[in-house]
Design a protein around this motif. Structure first.
Motif, mmCIF file in Angstrom:
data_model
loop_
_atom_site.group_PDB
_atom_site.id
_atom_site.type_symbol
_atom_site.label_atom_id
_atom_site.label_comp_id
_atom_site.label_asym_id
_atom_site.label_seq_id
_atom_site.Cartn_x
_atom_site.Cartn_y
_atom_site.Cartn_z
ATOM 1 N N MET A 148 22.227 -6.378 24.146
ATOM 2 C CA MET A 148 21.654 -5.346 23.291
ATOM 3 C C MET A 148 20.718 -6.028 22.289
ATOM 4 O O MET A 148 21.078 -7.003 21.674
ATOM 5 N N THR A 149 19.509 -5.511 22.128
ATOM 6 C CA THR A 149 18.562 -6.089 21.194
ATOM 7 C C THR A 149 18.579 -5.308 19.897
ATOM 8 O O THR A 149 18.857 -4.108 19.872
ATOM 9 N N GLU A 150 18.254 -6.036 18.830
ATOM 10 C CA GLU A 150 18.215 -5.390 17.520
ATOM 11 C C GLU A 150 16.933 -4.589 17.397
ATOM 12 O O GLU A 150 15.855 -5.059 17.761
ATOM 13 N N LYS A 151 17.039 -3.381 16.919
ATOM 14 C CA LYS A 151 15.887 -2.501 16.751
ATOM 15 C C LYS A 151 15.003 -3.018 15.617
ATOM 16 O O LYS A 151 15.480 -3.322 14.532
ATOM 17 N N GLU A 152 13.717 -3.107 15.883
ATOM 18 C CA GLU A 152 12.765 -3.510 14.858
ATOM 19 C C GLU A 152 12.537 -2.349 13.892
ATOM 20 O O GLU A 152 12.466 -1.195 14.323
ATOM 21 N N PRO A 153 12.415 -2.645 12.588
ATOM 22 C CA PRO A 153 12.149 -1.553 11.653
ATOM 23 C C PRO A 153 10.781 -0.932 11.951
ATOM 24 O O PRO A 153 9.829 -1.634 12.200
ATOM 25 N N SER A 154 10.724 0.388 11.969
ATOM 26 C CA SER A 154 9.485 1.080 12.292
ATOM 27 C C SER A 154 8.690 1.434 11.050
ATOM 28 O O SER A 154 7.628 2.028 11.156
ATOM 29 N N GLY A 155 9.167 1.116 9.911
ATOM 30 C CA GLY A 155 8.477 1.439 8.670
ATOM 31 C C GLY A 155 9.472 1.951 7.648
ATOM 32 O O GLY A 155 10.676 2.026 7.915
ATOM 33 N N PRO A 156 8.972 2.302 6.484
ATOM 34 C CA PRO A 156 9.880 2.757 5.433
ATOM 35 C C PRO A 156 10.486 4.121 5.727
ATOM 36 O O PRO A 156 9.896 4.928 6.441
ATOM 37 N N ASP A 157 11.671 4.350 5.184
ATOM 38 C CA ASP A 157 12.294 5.672 5.281
ATOM 39 C C ASP A 157 11.509 6.683 4.452
ATOM 40 O O ASP A 157 11.391 7.846 4.825
ATOM 41 N N LEU A 158 11.002 6.213 3.317
ATOM 42 C CA LEU A 158 10.233 7.069 2.407
ATOM 43 C C LEU A 158 9.048 6.298 1.844
ATOM 44 O O LEU A 158 9.169 5.113 1.540
ATOM 45 N N THR A 159 7.941 6.991 1.679
ATOM 46 C CA THR A 159 6.829 6.475 0.898
ATOM 47 C C THR A 159 6.851 7.254 -0.408
ATOM 48 O O THR A 159 6.875 8.489 -0.394
ATOM 49 N N VAL A 160 6.883 6.540 -1.505
ATOM 50 C CA VAL A 160 7.026 7.131 -2.834
ATOM 51 C C VAL A 160 5.682 7.027 -3.552
ATOM 52 O O VAL A 160 5.165 5.930 -3.756
ATOM 53 N N TYR A 161 5.110 8.156 -3.920
ATOM 54 C CA TYR A 161 3.831 8.205 -4.618
ATOM 55 C C TYR A 161 4.106 8.427 -6.109
ATOM 56 O O TYR A 161 4.771 9.397 -6.470
ATOM 57 N N TYR A 162 3.605 7.515 -6.941
ATOM 58 C CA TYR A 162 3.885 7.637 -8.376
ATOM 59 C C TYR A 162 2.636 7.361 -9.198
ATOM 60 O O TYR A 162 1.687 6.727 -8.726
ATOM 61 N N ASP A 163 2.649 7.825 -10.427
ATOM 62 C CA ASP A 163 1.544 7.651 -11.373
ATOM 63 C C ASP A 163 1.741 6.345 -12.125
ATOM 64 O O ASP A 163 2.469 6.285 -13.107
ATOM 65 N N GLY A 164 1.073 5.292 -11.649
ATOM 66 C CA GLY A 164 1.199 3.977 -12.275
ATOM 67 C C GLY A 164 0.542 3.881 -13.641
ATOM 68 O O GLY A 164 0.769 2.915 -14.370
ATOM 69 N N ALA A 165 -0.265 4.870 -14.028
ATOM 70 C CA ALA A 165 -0.869 4.895 -15.359
ATOM 71 C C ALA A 165 0.105 5.448 -16.394
ATOM 72 O O ALA A 165 -0.149 5.389 -17.594
ATOM 73 N N CYS A 166 1.219 5.986 -15.946
ATOM 74 C CA CYS A 166 2.229 6.576 -16.817
ATOM 75 C C CYS A 166 3.333 5.545 -17.074
ATOM 76 O O CYS A 166 4.057 5.174 -16.140
ATOM 77 N N PRO A 167 3.479 5.060 -18.306
ATOM 78 C CA PRO A 167 4.519 4.070 -18.584
ATOM 79 C C PRO A 167 5.929 4.555 -18.244
ATOM 80 O O PRO A 167 6.751 3.783 -17.747
ATOM 81 N N LEU A 168 6.213 5.828 -18.476
ATOM 82 C CA LEU A 168 7.530 6.380 -18.162
ATOM 83 C C LEU A 168 7.776 6.362 -16.650
ATOM 84 O O LEU A 168 8.833 5.936 -16.183
#
Length: 142
Positions: A1-21
């Motif tokens: 049995m071969t290990e499954k390669e990760p196909s990508g992230p479970d979630l892509t999180v979009y955030y406002d990096g200009a917002c300190p909070l």
């Protein structure tokens, strides 16, 4: 049995990096166990691409995540998805799925949105820093 390669992230999180909070919250998530299953995209960066169905302005006004299957989720439901992925937060995701709780969380999020700039200002005065400069996309892989 071969290990499954990760196909990508479970979630892509979009955030406002200009917002300190917002940046402080994302920085916290980035350090949690399971963060390798998330891809963080700073949509405040001029060259950012939020992908199909989400323009930069909408992504800056409201919190969004995209599931691996392409489904776009916003607001309180987006936070619930992050909590579902992060092992230390799954208890909160389970609680947040109790009937009526998602509705309450979304109402609270909508109340939060207009006061976010003031809370962000306070966070900046307390030392939180925005993420500025070049495109800030962090893709964690296993």
């Amino acid at each position: 049995m071969t290990e499954k390669e990760p196909s990508g992230p479970d979630l892509t999180v979009y955030y406002d990096g200009a917002c300190p909070l917002c940046t402080a919250e994302i920085s916290h998530y980035e350090t949690r166990e399971g963060a390798d299953r998330l891809c963080f995209v700073n949509v405040a960066a001029a060259q950012s691409d939020a992908g199909p169905g989400l323009d930069r302005d909408a992504a800056l006004k409201r919190f969004h995540v995209r599931k691996a299957d392409g489904t776009l989720i916003s607001g309180a439901a987006a936070f619930i998805e992050i909590w579902r992925v992060l092992p230390g937060w799954r208890w909160l995701a389970r609680f947040a799925r109790v009937p009526g709780v998602p509705w309450l969380l979304e109402r609270a999020y909508r109340i939060f949105l207009p006061v976010r700039p003031g809370l962000s200002w306070i966070a900046a005065r307390l030392g939180a820093k925005p993420r500025t400069g070049a495109l800030d996309t962090q893709h964690h892989t296993s």
